[in-house]
Motif scaffolding. Structure first.
Motif, mmCIF file in Angstrom:
data_model
loop_
_atom_site.group_PDB
_atom_site.id
_atom_site.type_symbol
_atom_site.label_atom_id
_atom_site.label_comp_id
_atom_site.label_asym_id
_atom_site.label_seq_id
_atom_site.Cartn_x
_atom_site.Cartn_y
_atom_site.Cartn_z
ATOM 1 N N ARG A 86 0.837 -1.204 0.000
ATOM 2 C CA ARG A 86 0.000 0.000 0.000
ATOM 3 C C ARG A 86 0.868 1.248 0.000
ATOM 4 O O ARG A 86 0.637 2.187 -0.771
ATOM 5 C CB ARG A 86 -0.908 0.012 1.225
ATOM 6 C CG ARG A 86 -1.778 1.257 1.334
ATOM 7 C CD ARG A 86 -2.525 1.299 2.664
ATOM 8 N NE ARG A 86 -3.368 2.476 2.746
ATOM 9 C CZ ARG A 86 -2.940 3.687 3.097
ATOM 10 N NH1 ARG A 86 -1.651 3.875 3.408
ATOM 11 N NH2 ARG A 86 -3.779 4.708 3.145
ATOM 12 N N ALA A 87 1.899 1.270 0.849
ATOM 13 C CA ALA A 87 2.782 2.435 0.923
ATOM 14 C C ALA A 87 3.487 2.682 -0.407
ATOM 15 O O ALA A 87 3.630 3.824 -0.849
ATOM 16 C CB ALA A 87 3.803 2.244 2.044
ATOM 17 N N GLY A 88 3.943 1.608 -1.056
ATOM 18 C CA GLY A 88 4.625 1.763 -2.335
ATOM 19 C C GLY A 88 3.720 2.303 -3.418
ATOM 20 O O GLY A 88 4.125 3.169 -4.213
ATOM 21 N N GLN A 89 2.485 1.811 -3.466
ATOM 22 C CA GLN A 89 1.534 2.318 -4.470
ATOM 23 C C GLN A 89 1.210 3.783 -4.209
ATOM 24 O O GLN A 89 1.175 4.595 -5.139
ATOM 25 C CB GLN A 89 0.256 1.474 -4.448
ATOM 26 C CG GLN A 89 -0.703 1.755 -5.596
ATOM 27 C CD GLN A 89 -1.598 2.972 -5.365
ATOM 28 O OE1 GLN A 89 -1.900 3.320 -4.199
ATOM 29 N NE2 GLN A 89 -2.014 3.624 -6.436
ATOM 30 N N PHE A 121 6.837 5.960 -13.228
ATOM 31 C CA PHE A 121 5.824 5.550 -12.258
ATOM 32 C C PHE A 121 4.493 5.302 -12.957
ATOM 33 O O PHE A 121 4.213 5.872 -14.006
ATOM 34 C CB PHE A 121 5.589 6.650 -11.212
ATOM 35 C CG PHE A 121 6.713 6.851 -10.243
ATOM 36 C CD1 PHE A 121 7.550 5.821 -9.896
ATOM 37 C CD2 PHE A 121 6.915 8.097 -9.664
ATOM 38 C CE1 PHE A 121 8.584 6.009 -8.982
ATOM 39 C CE2 PHE A 121 7.937 8.309 -8.750
ATOM 40 C CZ PHE A 121 8.767 7.256 -8.416
ATOM 41 N N HIS A 122 3.654 4.494 -12.358
ATOM 42 C CA HIS A 122 2.272 4.352 -12.778
ATOM 43 C C HIS A 122 1.421 4.058 -11.547
ATOM 44 O O HIS A 122 1.852 3.341 -10.640
ATOM 45 C CB HIS A 122 2.111 3.229 -13.809
ATOM 46 C CG HIS A 122 0.802 3.304 -14.541
ATOM 47 N ND1 HIS A 122 -0.378 2.865 -13.986
ATOM 48 C CD2 HIS A 122 0.497 3.806 -15.756
ATOM 49 C CE1 HIS A 122 -1.365 3.082 -14.845
ATOM 50 N NE2 HIS A 122 -0.852 3.659 -15.919
ATOM 51 N N VAL A 123 0.217 4.602 -11.529
ATOM 52 C CA VAL A 123 -0.635 4.450 -10.347
ATOM 53 C C VAL A 123 -1.150 3.034 -10.173
ATOM 54 O O VAL A 123 -1.614 2.674 -9.094
ATOM 55 C CB VAL A 123 -1.827 5.430 -10.393
ATOM 56 C CG1 VAL A 123 -1.350 6.861 -10.284
ATOM 57 C CG2 VAL A 123 -2.663 5.229 -11.647
ATOM 58 N N ARG A 124 -1.075 2.215 -11.214
ATOM 59 C CA ARG A 124 -1.552 0.842 -11.106
ATOM 60 C C ARG A 124 -0.401 -0.161 -10.979
ATOM 61 O O ARG A 124 -0.567 -1.334 -11.255
ATOM 62 C CB ARG A 124 -2.450 0.480 -12.287
ATOM 63 C CG ARG A 124 -3.802 1.170 -12.225
ATOM 64 C CD ARG A 124 -4.801 0.504 -13.133
ATOM 65 N NE ARG A 124 -6.121 1.086 -12.993
ATOM 66 C CZ ARG A 124 -7.257 0.484 -13.343
ATOM 67 N NH1 ARG A 124 -7.209 -0.739 -13.853
ATOM 68 N NH2 ARG A 124 -8.412 1.076 -13.201
ATOM 69 N N TRP A 125 0.752 0.305 -10.562
ATOM 70 C CA TRP A 125 1.859 -0.588 -10.230
ATOM 71 C C TRP A 125 1.892 -0.767 -8.712
ATOM 72 O O TRP A 125 1.900 0.216 -7.963
ATOM 73 C CB TRP A 125 3.192 0.002 -10.680
ATOM 74 C CG TRP A 125 3.424 -0.095 -12.155
ATOM 75 C CD1 TRP A 125 2.736 -0.853 -13.049
ATOM 76 C CD2 TRP A 125 4.428 0.601 -12.895
ATOM 77 N NE1 TRP A 125 3.245 -0.672 -14.309
ATOM 78 C CE2 TRP A 125 4.281 0.211 -14.246
ATOM 79 C CE3 TRP A 125 5.437 1.503 -12.553
ATOM 80 C CZ2 TRP A 125 5.119 0.695 -15.249
ATOM 81 C CZ3 TRP A 125 6.255 1.993 -13.551
ATOM 82 C CH2 TRP A 125 6.101 1.589 -14.886
ATOM 83 N N VAL A 126 1.930 -2.018 -8.282
ATOM 84 C CA VAL A 126 2.008 -2.329 -6.850
ATOM 85 C C VAL A 126 3.349 -2.994 -6.568
ATOM 86 O O VAL A 126 3.569 -4.135 -6.982
ATOM 87 C CB VAL A 126 0.856 -3.257 -6.407
ATOM 88 C CG1 VAL A 126 1.014 -3.631 -4.934
ATOM 89 C CG2 VAL A 126 -0.496 -2.588 -6.645
ATOM 90 N N LEU A 137 10.333 -5.278 -7.463
ATOM 91 C CA LEU A 137 9.477 -6.153 -8.235
ATOM 92 C C LEU A 137 8.072 -5.587 -8.116
ATOM 93 O O LEU A 137 7.621 -5.258 -7.010
ATOM 94 C CB LEU A 137 9.521 -7.593 -7.706
ATOM 95 C CG LEU A 137 10.836 -8.346 -7.904
ATOM 96 C CD1 LEU A 137 10.734 -9.729 -7.271
ATOM 97 C CD2 LEU A 137 11.200 -8.460 -9.383
ATOM 98 N N ILE A 138 7.396 -5.452 -9.232
ATOM 99 C CA ILE A 138 6.126 -4.735 -9.297
ATOM 100 C C ILE A 138 5.075 -5.624 -9.939
ATOM 101 O O ILE A 138 5.338 -6.251 -10.976
ATOM 102 C CB ILE A 138 6.281 -3.468 -10.164
ATOM 103 C CG1 ILE A 138 7.389 -2.576 -9.608
ATOM 104 C CG2 ILE A 138 4.966 -2.709 -10.283
ATOM 105 C CD1 ILE A 138 8.011 -1.700 -10.663
ATOM 106 N N LEU A 139 3.885 -5.681 -9.346
ATOM 107 C CA LEU A 139 2.777 -6.372 -9.981
ATOM 108 C C LEU A 139 1.964 -5.350 -10.766
ATOM 109 O O LEU A 139 1.443 -4.378 -10.211
ATOM 110 C CB LEU A 139 1.898 -7.073 -8.944
ATOM 111 C CG LEU A 139 0.908 -8.081 -9.515
ATOM 112 C CD1 LEU A 139 1.645 -9.238 -10.189
ATOM 113 C CD2 LEU A 139 -0.022 -8.616 -8.435
ATOM 114 N N ASP A 140 1.887 -5.581 -12.075
ATOM 115 C CA ASP A 140 1.235 -4.640 -12.979
ATOM 116 C C ASP A 140 -0.271 -4.837 -12.933
ATOM 117 O O ASP A 140 -0.769 -5.946 -13.155
ATOM 118 C CB ASP A 140 1.765 -4.866 -14.404
ATOM 119 C CG ASP A 140 1.543 -3.673 -15.320
ATOM 120 O OD1 ASP A 140 0.642 -2.858 -15.030
ATOM 121 O OD2 ASP A 140 2.264 -3.563 -16.332
#
Length: 211
Positions: A86-89, A121-126, A137-140
């Motif tokens: 959550r913090a990363g997003q 950055f993208h707002v839908r990367w977690v 590592l990012i979940l798209d």
């Protein structure tokens, strides 16, 4: 599929318990549903694989840093819990909002990947894991064929953007399980050489080291 991931995670737990008990001890209990829901907080639907993983383990706690127990992903990646995701997003969301405001952009949906202070950055990367250098590592969670991809990137000056490493979180954990049980290699983009898992320590102190 979610059912397949449940089977993979059960096998991974069993292998760690039998072979790397310190890593198994580092696995956190399940995240609460409230904590899982808070990651996106209705901004976008969370991928089912992520919900399944967090419903089993709320990440890992690596008390001795990126080279000790709790680092089951190669190259020193520590898997976040729901709060860290959550913090990363939110960090990416806030940086993008600041950039949009400063540059008077007229893109209220923020569909594009934004160059912000030398990052993409993208707002839908977690972000689901972080290494010792700050790489992620990012979940798209963007729509289309890229939905559910696991990406690697987010270093300073990373103007080319994160690159796909695995097709899905299920793929990542299947690959990890195979590497652990069969001794096969894993190579992540940005790292020169592939690595294999080696067990270090004895008894309850045993854990996986990637070399």
């Amino acid at each position: 599929m979610t059912d397949d991931l449940n089977v993979v995670l059960a096998r991974l737990d069993a292998w760690l318990e039998a072979n790397a008990p310190a890593d198994h001890a580092a696995l956190n209990p399940p995240a609460t549903q409230d904590d899982i829901d808070a990651i996106a907080d209705r901004r976008f639907p969370l991928h089912p694989d992520l919900v399944t993983w967090l419903g089993r383990h709320d990440g890992l706690t690596a008390t001795k840093g990126h080279a000790g127990p709790g680092v089951i992903i190669p190259e020193g990646f520590i898997l976040h819990g729901a709060e860290g995701m959550r913090a990363g997003q939110r960090t990416m969301e806030e940086e993008i909002a600041e950039w949009v405001d400063e540059n008077e952009s007229e893109d209220p949906d923020l569909r594009d990947v934004y160059h912000v202070y030398g990052y993409l950055f993208h707002v839908r990367w977690v972000p689901i894991a972080t290494d010792i250098t700050g790489g992620k590592l990012i979940l798209d969670h963007r729509d289309g064929d890229r939905l559910g991809n696991v990406l690697y990137g987010l270093h300073a000056g990373d103007t080319e953007g994160p690159v796909k490493v695995w097709d899905s979180l299920s793929h990542m954990f299947r690959h990890l399980l195979t590497a652990l049980t069969e001794g096969t290699e894993i190579r992540l983009p940005g790292y020169a050489d592939p690595v294999t898992a080696h067990l270090t320590g004895t008894g309850p102190d045993g854990f996986v080291r990637w070399e």
